[in-house]
Structures are given as structure tokens and as C-alpha cells.
Design an enzyme around this catalytic site. Structure first.
Site, PDB file in Angstrom:
ATOM      1  N   GLU A 151       0.838  -1.212   0.000  1.00 36.28           N
ATOM      2  CA  GLU A 151       0.000   0.000   0.000  1.00 36.28           C
ATOM      3  C   GLU A 151       0.873   1.262   0.000  1.00 36.28           C
ATOM      4  O   GLU A 151       0.410   2.339  -0.373  1.00 36.28           O
ATOM      5  CB  GLU A 151      -0.927   0.004   1.208  1.00 36.28           C
ATOM      6  N   TYR A 173      -3.645   4.557   6.492  1.00 42.08           N
ATOM      7  CA  TYR A 173      -2.942   3.290   6.778  1.00 42.08           C
ATOM      8  C   TYR A 173      -1.569   3.290   6.111  1.00 42.08           C
ATOM      9  O   TYR A 173      -0.546   3.011   6.747  1.00 42.08           O
ATOM     10  CB  TYR A 173      -3.787   2.118   6.243  1.00 42.08           C
ATOM     11  N   LYS A 177       2.183   3.342   7.764  1.00 44.50           N
ATOM     12  CA  LYS A 177       3.102   2.221   7.498  1.00 44.50           C
ATOM     13  C   LYS A 177       4.409   2.728   6.861  1.00 44.50           C
ATOM     14  O   LYS A 177       5.479   2.166   7.091  1.00 44.50           O
ATOM     15  CB  LYS A 177       2.431   1.203   6.571  1.00 44.50           C
TER      16      LYS A 177
HETATM   17  P1  NDP Z   1      -4.445  -9.037  11.097  1.00 43.22           P
HETATM   18  O1  NDP Z   1      -5.420  -7.909  11.049  1.00 43.22           O
HETATM   19  O2  NDP Z   1      -4.978 -10.420  10.864  1.00 43.22           O
HETATM   20  O3  NDP Z   1      -3.702  -9.018  12.514  1.00 43.22           O
HETATM   21  C1  NDP Z   1      -3.331  -7.820  13.144  1.00 43.22           C
HETATM   22  C2  NDP Z   1      -2.903  -8.130  14.557  1.00 43.22           C
HETATM   23  O4  NDP Z   1      -2.485  -6.925  15.201  1.00 43.22           O
HETATM   24  C3  NDP Z   1      -4.011  -8.725  15.442  1.00 43.22           C
HETATM   25  O5  NDP Z   1      -3.453  -9.752  16.214  1.00 43.22           O
HETATM   26  C4  NDP Z   1      -4.417  -7.547  16.319  1.00 43.22           C
HETATM   27  O6  NDP Z   1      -4.959  -7.925  17.554  1.00 43.22           O
HETATM   28  C5  NDP Z   1      -3.041  -6.888  16.514  1.00 43.22           C
HETATM   29  N1  NDP Z   1      -3.150  -5.502  16.994  1.00 43.22           N
HETATM   30  C6  NDP Z   1      -3.876  -4.495  16.460  1.00 43.22           C
HETATM   31  N2  NDP Z   1      -3.698  -3.370  17.173  1.00 43.22           N
HETATM   32  C7  NDP Z   1      -2.834  -3.658  18.187  1.00 43.22           C
HETATM   33  C8  NDP Z   1      -2.275  -2.918  19.259  1.00 43.22           C
HETATM   34  N3  NDP Z   1      -2.569  -1.623  19.446  1.00 43.22           N
HETATM   35  N4  NDP Z   1      -1.421  -3.538  20.109  1.00 43.22           N
HETATM   36  C9  NDP Z   1      -1.130  -4.846  19.952  1.00 43.22           C
HETATM   37  N5  NDP Z   1      -1.643  -5.612  18.956  1.00 43.22           N
HETATM   38  C10 NDP Z   1      -2.486  -5.023  18.085  1.00 43.22           C
HETATM   39  O7  NDP Z   1      -3.280  -8.708  10.068  1.00 43.22           O
HETATM   40  P2  NDP Z   1      -2.415  -9.733   9.152  1.00 43.22           P
HETATM   41  O8  NDP Z   1      -1.982 -10.871   9.988  1.00 43.22           O
HETATM   42  O9  NDP Z   1      -3.126  -9.954   7.871  1.00 43.22           O
HETATM   43  O10 NDP Z   1      -1.160  -8.816   8.789  1.00 43.22           O
HETATM   44  C11 NDP Z   1       0.011  -8.792   9.618  1.00 43.22           C
HETATM   45  C12 NDP Z   1       0.771  -7.498   9.404  1.00 43.22           C
HETATM   46  O11 NDP Z   1       1.160  -7.387   8.046  1.00 43.22           O
HETATM   47  C13 NDP Z   1      -0.027  -6.226   9.707  1.00 43.22           C
HETATM   48  O12 NDP Z   1       0.871  -5.296  10.260  1.00 43.22           O
HETATM   49  C14 NDP Z   1      -0.494  -5.761   8.350  1.00 43.22           C
HETATM   50  O13 NDP Z   1      -0.729  -4.370   8.330  1.00 43.22           O
HETATM   51  C15 NDP Z   1       0.680  -6.167   7.490  1.00 43.22           C
HETATM   52  N6  NDP Z   1       0.372  -6.454   6.106  1.00 43.22           N
HETATM   53  C16 NDP Z   1      -0.570  -7.383   5.800  1.00 43.22           C
HETATM   54  C17 NDP Z   1      -0.852  -7.681   4.493  1.00 43.22           C
HETATM   55  C18 NDP Z   1      -1.851  -8.727   4.141  1.00 43.22           C
HETATM   56  O14 NDP Z   1      -2.189  -8.824   2.963  1.00 43.22           O
HETATM   57  N7  NDP Z   1      -2.298  -9.553   5.061  1.00 43.22           N
HETATM   58  C19 NDP Z   1      -0.154  -6.990   3.383  1.00 43.22           C
HETATM   59  C20 NDP Z   1       0.894  -6.095   3.839  1.00 43.22           C
HETATM   60  C21 NDP Z   1       1.136  -5.843   5.148  1.00 43.22           C
HETATM   61  P3  NDP Z   1      -6.546  -8.206  17.738  1.00 43.22           P
HETATM   62  O15 NDP Z   1      -6.747  -9.641  17.353  1.00 43.22           O
HETATM   63  O16 NDP Z   1      -6.766  -7.935  19.170  1.00 43.22           O
HETATM   64  O17 NDP Z   1      -7.259  -7.253  16.818  1.00 43.22           O
HETATM   65  P1  GDP Z   2      -6.138  -3.779   0.669  1.00 36.23           P
HETATM   66  O1  GDP Z   2      -5.462  -3.905  -0.654  1.00 36.23           O
HETATM   67  O2  GDP Z   2      -5.187  -3.933   1.822  1.00 36.23           O
HETATM   68  O3  GDP Z   2      -6.975  -2.572   0.801  1.00 36.23           O
HETATM   69  O4  GDP Z   2      -7.065  -5.091   0.802  1.00 36.23           O
HETATM   70  P2  GDP Z   2      -8.638  -5.271   0.695  1.00 36.23           P
HETATM   71  O5  GDP Z   2      -8.883  -6.742   0.533  1.00 36.23           O
HETATM   72  O6  GDP Z   2      -9.357  -4.601   1.805  1.00 36.23           O
HETATM   73  O7  GDP Z   2      -9.051  -4.498  -0.636  1.00 36.23           O
HETATM   74  C1  GDP Z   2      -8.493  -4.873  -1.900  1.00 36.23           C
HETATM   75  C2  GDP Z   2      -9.209  -4.099  -3.014  1.00 36.23           C
HETATM   76  O8  GDP Z   2     -10.561  -4.549  -3.108  1.00 36.23           O
HETATM   77  C3  GDP Z   2      -9.294  -2.576  -2.791  1.00 36.23           C
HETATM   78  O9  GDP Z   2      -8.973  -1.963  -4.000  1.00 36.23           O
HETATM   79  C4  GDP Z   2     -10.764  -2.333  -2.463  1.00 36.23           C
HETATM   80  O10 GDP Z   2     -11.242  -1.051  -2.858  1.00 36.23           O
HETATM   81  C5  GDP Z   2     -11.404  -3.430  -3.294  1.00 36.23           C
HETATM   82  N1  GDP Z   2     -12.766  -3.779  -2.840  1.00 36.23           N
HETATM   83  C6  GDP Z   2     -13.876  -3.796  -3.597  1.00 36.23           C
HETATM   84  N2  GDP Z   2     -14.932  -4.140  -2.868  1.00 36.23           N
HETATM   85  C7  GDP Z   2     -14.499  -4.336  -1.608  1.00 36.23           C
HETATM   86  C8  GDP Z   2     -15.152  -4.720  -0.385  1.00 36.23           C
HETATM   87  O11 GDP Z   2     -16.341  -4.938  -0.331  1.00 36.23           O
HETATM   88  N3  GDP Z   2     -14.346  -4.852   0.721  1.00 36.23           N
HETATM   89  C9  GDP Z   2     -13.008  -4.624   0.669  1.00 36.23           C
HETATM   90  N4  GDP Z   2     -12.293  -4.799   1.793  1.00 36.23           N
HETATM   91  N5  GDP Z   2     -12.372  -4.248  -0.453  1.00 36.23           N
HETATM   92  C10 GDP Z   2     -13.115  -4.111  -1.582  1.00 36.23           C
END
Ligand code: NDP
Ligand code: GDP
Length: 360
Positions: A151, A173, A177
Site C-alpha cells: 500500500e 494506513y 506504514k
Molecule cells: P491481522 O489484522 O490479521 O492481525 C493484526 C494483529 O495486530 C491482530 O493480532 C491484532 O490484535 C493486533 N493488533 C492491532 N492493534 C494492536 C495494538 N494496538 N497492540 C497490539 N496488537 C495489536 O493482520 P495480518 O496478519 O493480515 O497482517 C500482519 C501485518 O502485516 C499487519 O501489520 C499488516 O498491516 C501487514 N500487512 C498485511 C498484508 C496482508 O495482505 N495480510 C499486506 C501487507 C502488510 P486483535 O486480534 O486484538 O485485533
Molecule cells: P487492501 O489492498 O489492503 O486494501 O485489501 P482489501 O482486501 O481490503 O481491498 C483490496 C481491493 O478490493 C481494494 O482496491 C478495495 O477497494 C477493493 N474492494 C472492492 N470491494 C471491496 C469490499 O467490499 N471490501 C473490501 N475490503 N475491499 C473491496
């Protein structure tokens, strides 16, 4: 075989002990343990013989559903952890004395960051700074991994995106990041810390958060098939993403911290698909062929067999600023760390649909 030396004081003597790096059990602290990547990384590190501490955010109860799904809950030592609270972070690092910290915790949903920009900045930007400061204070030899994101490329400046592509974040976001990404680089250069960022493109799995588009789609297919949902409402169907499999991506996080030098790597598949294509593949995996009618907010996905509308578009799910196209080159990771993605986009979506159908 690699060796390292550790200083130990015995009485008046300072002695140096020689250890075989591969023979000593390493300790890892994973923040965001309850999330998708936390669970997969814990599974991977436990498999490698690590002692794994999982940092969870305190709330009414600990949500271990992702860890339970992967069958790793019992192997992890859970510690209460809050990225907003510096003293808590320092105490946690002091107590555990980890060899490696993987910072996966974040407010991870781009959509929510437009509604909660300050909370997102506190967690994703300043939270990382607090963690880096805590490591610098307690023991700056602790290795650090930061979960950076595609992103940050936002309005992309080149195709495909690489480690050298200039950033152009398009959401609170992504801005937060990006700050964390630069803190990580800055601490590496200023304090000689082993701090790396993985610039991860979207990665999914059967335990992906429900609000992300792939999982929203695969769950809808399962529910529509089961008769518990009638229609799937989405936003921008034309956005393109480079989607990979989370289980494979976490392996690279670990590889990055084992390399001789700290560096940043793009983690991606180099294939991009629209949300529209994701819908087609997911419904096909559920035995439903989708035909498109109309355009923009009037676009509808029709079940070819029954003529019923199963997919619609609503402005509610559009973002104030969109990231239209992401496609990353994992060439550097391939050349230096010997990592390559294996699961294709189609296989990934089919796997997610199959799991969601099984769960229902
Ligand atoms: P998730 O949303 O599944 O997990 C996020 C985790 O962060 C949860 O365990 C959440 O806890 C914890 N958390 C949120 N806020 C806080 C806080 N203030 N203090 C402590 N813990 C906190 O994310 P993913 O596992 O998918 O992603 C992992 C990381 O990689 C994230 O940083 C994300 O931004 C980044 N990322 C992910 C991508 C993806 O496609 N998945 C792509 C690029 C980067 P709780 O369960 O309590 O909410
Ligand atoms: P992101 O790339 O981290 O924002 O992952 P998301 O899965 O949330 O979104 C991926 C793409 O899907 C973005 O371009 C969104 O605008 C598009 N999108 C379209 N419809 C939806 C929806 O209903 N929910 C989410 N989360 N994304 C959507």
C-alpha cells in the site's frame, strides 16, 4: 555451520563461550499473534524448533481461533502486549529477552483507516517507533522484522513495483506504514540494529480477516451455496491486486532475519488480478458461473444458470482514494534469499472457498 560468541561473567572472570548458531534454541516474540500472519509465522517457527512468545492485545478474552485452526495454540507462550503503551513494551522485551522480534501487530484494514486515522497512526506509526526504542534500550542486538506493505506504493510510480520504486501512499494506513518503514531503515542505519522490512503485497488464506475482499467473497460463496446469504455487495471491482498465500509469505520473514545483512525485500507473486476476476474464480470454485451485466455502481454478477443476481456494487464500499493497481517483483528475494511463491492466485482462491464451504 555458523558460530557466535557470548560473554559471561564467572566471579572475577569474563569468559567467552562459543556456540553453534543452529544448535541453540532461539526465542522469537511475535506481535499480532491473533492475526492471520501471526498464526502462520508461529506455526513455521515452532516447526523450526523456536521458543515462541505470542503478543496479544488485552481485551475481554483472547481470540485464539486462528491459532486453534492451525493447531498451534498449546505451543505458544502468550504475553499481554499493547503497541500504544511504551512501558508495557519495554517490560515485555526485558522479560522475554528474545533473539528476534516480528512486528505483525497493526490496525491492518485500509478501509478502517479512513474512519480512524489517528488510531491507525498511533498503532501503525508511533507503535513501531515505541517498539524500536524499547529494543534499542533493552538490547539493540535483538533482530527486528517490520510488516511493511505494498500500500506504500499507492499511486504506483512504476510497474512492477520493486524495492527501488518510489512510494506514494494513498490512505492513512499507508502513510502510517510508510513512517514505520522509514523508522526501521533509520534505526538500522543510525544504531547498527538488525532491522528489516518485508514489503508484503496482499496475502490471503482461510484465516484471512473477514472484512478483506478475498475472504468476504469466499465466505459469501459458501453462504450463498448453503442458502444463508442471498447477495454479495462489493465496492470497486476494477482494482487490481497481487495476491499470494500467507503461509508461504511468513517463511520469507524468517529468512530475512537469518541473512548475514539486514535489508528490505518485496514479497509478491508478480501476477495481478481484478476483484471482478476474483469473484469469477471464487464462484466457479463453488460451482456457479457468473455473468456480468451493467457498469459502475449498476454492475451486477448474475448466476448464468438461474438468472439470479448474486453480486452487486454499492458506493458504501468505495474508498476516498483508491490504489488501482499493485503488482510486485519478488526478484530480489529470489536472488538473495532463494524464495519463490508456489501457490497461484486461482489455487489460493479455490483453497479458501473449499475451506469456507467445509466450515459451514
Ligand atoms: P491481522 O489484522 O490479521 O492481525 C493484526 C494483529 O495486530 C491482530 O493480532 C491484532 O490484535 C493486533 N493488533 C492491532 N492493534 C494492536 C495494538 N494496538 N497492540 C497490539 N496488537 C495489536 O493482520 P495480518 O496478519 O493480515 O497482517 C500482519 C501485518 O502485516 C499487519 O501489520 C499488516 O498491516 C501487514 N500487512 C498485511 C498484508 C496482508 O495482505 N495480510 C499486506 C501487507 C502488510 P486483535 O486480534 O486484538 O485485533
Ligand atoms: P487492501 O489492498 O489492503 O486494501 O485489501 P482489501 O482486501 O481490503 O481491498 C483490496 C481491493 O478490493 C481494494 O482496491 C478495495 O477497494 C477493493 N474492494 C472492492 N470491494 C471491496 C469490499 O467490499 N471490501 C473490501 N475490503 N475491499 C473491496
Amino acid at each position: 555451520m555458523k558460530f557466535f560468541y557470548q560473554e559471561r561473567t564467572l566471579g572475577f572472570f569474563n569468559l567467552y563461550f562459543k556456540y553453534c548458531e543452529d544448535c541453540v534454541k532461539k526465542t522469537a516474540l511475535i506481535t499480532g499473534i491473533t492475526g492471520q500472519d501471526g498464526a502462520y509465522l508461529a506455526q513455521h517457527l515452532l516447526g523450526l524448533g523456536y521458543e515462541v512468545y505470542g503478543a496479544y492485545r488485552r481485551s475481554a478474552g483472547i481470540n485464539t481461533s486462528n491459532l486453534d485452526y492451525l493447531g498451534v495454540t498449546d505451543g505458544i507462550k502468550m504475553v499481554s502486549f499493547e503497541l500504544l503503551e511504551l512501558t508495557n513494551i519495554i517490560r515485555t522485551i526485558e522479560k522475554i529477552q528474545p533473539d528476534e522480534v516480528y512486528n505483525l501487530a497493526a490496525q491492518s484494514f485500509v478501509g478502517a483507516s479512513f474512519d480512524q486515522p489517528l488510531f491507525t497512526a498511533e498503532t501503525n506509526d508511533l507503535g513501531v517507533l515505541r517498539l524500536l526504542e524499547a529494543i534499542r534500550l533493552v538490547n539493540k542486538d535483538i533482530k527486528f522484522y517490520q510488516a511493511s506493505t505494498s500500500e506504500m506504493f499507492g499511486k504506483v510510480q512504476s510497474i512492477p513495483q520493486t524495492e527501488k520504486t518510489p512510494f506514494y501512499p494513498r490512505s492513512p494506513y499507508a502513510v502510517a506504514k510508510l513512517a514505520a518503514h522509514w523508522y526501521t531503515t533509520n534505526y538500522r542505519e543510525s544504531y547498527d540494529m538488525f532491522a528489516c522490512s518485508g514489503i508484503l503485497f496482499n496475502h490471503e488464506s482461510p484465516i484471512r480477516g473477514h472484512e478483506f475482499v478475498t475472504r468476504k467473497i469466499t465466505m459469501a460463496v459458501a453462504r450463498i451455496q448453503a442458502g444463508t446469504q442471498s447477495i454479495l455487495t462489493l465496492g470497486n471491482l476494477q482494482a487490481k491486486r497481487d495476491w499470494g498465500y500467507a503461509k508461504e509469505y511468513v517463511q520469507l520473514m524468517h529468512k530475512m532475519l537469518q541473512h548475514e545483512t539486514a535489508d528490505d525485500y518485496v514479497i509478491a507473486t508478480n501476477e495481478t488480478n481484478t476483484i471482478e476476476r476474483c469473484v469469477e474464480v471464487a464462484f466457479a470454485a463453488g460451482g456457479i458461473e457468473i455473468e456480468w451485466q451493467g457498469e459502475g455502481v449498476d454492475q451486477k454478477g448474475i448466476d448464468k444458470k438461474t438468472g439470479k443476481a448474486l453480486v452487486e456494487v454499492s458506493p458504501e464500499f468505495f474508498r476516498p482514494a483508491e490504489v488501482e493497481l499493485l503488482i510486485g517483483s519478488p526478484q530480489k528475494a529470489k536472488d538473495i534469499l532463494g524464495w519463490e511463491p508456489k501457490t497461484t492466485f486461482k489455487e489460493l482462491i479455490e483453497l479458501m472457498v473449499a475451506e469456507d464451504i467445509k466450515r459451514l
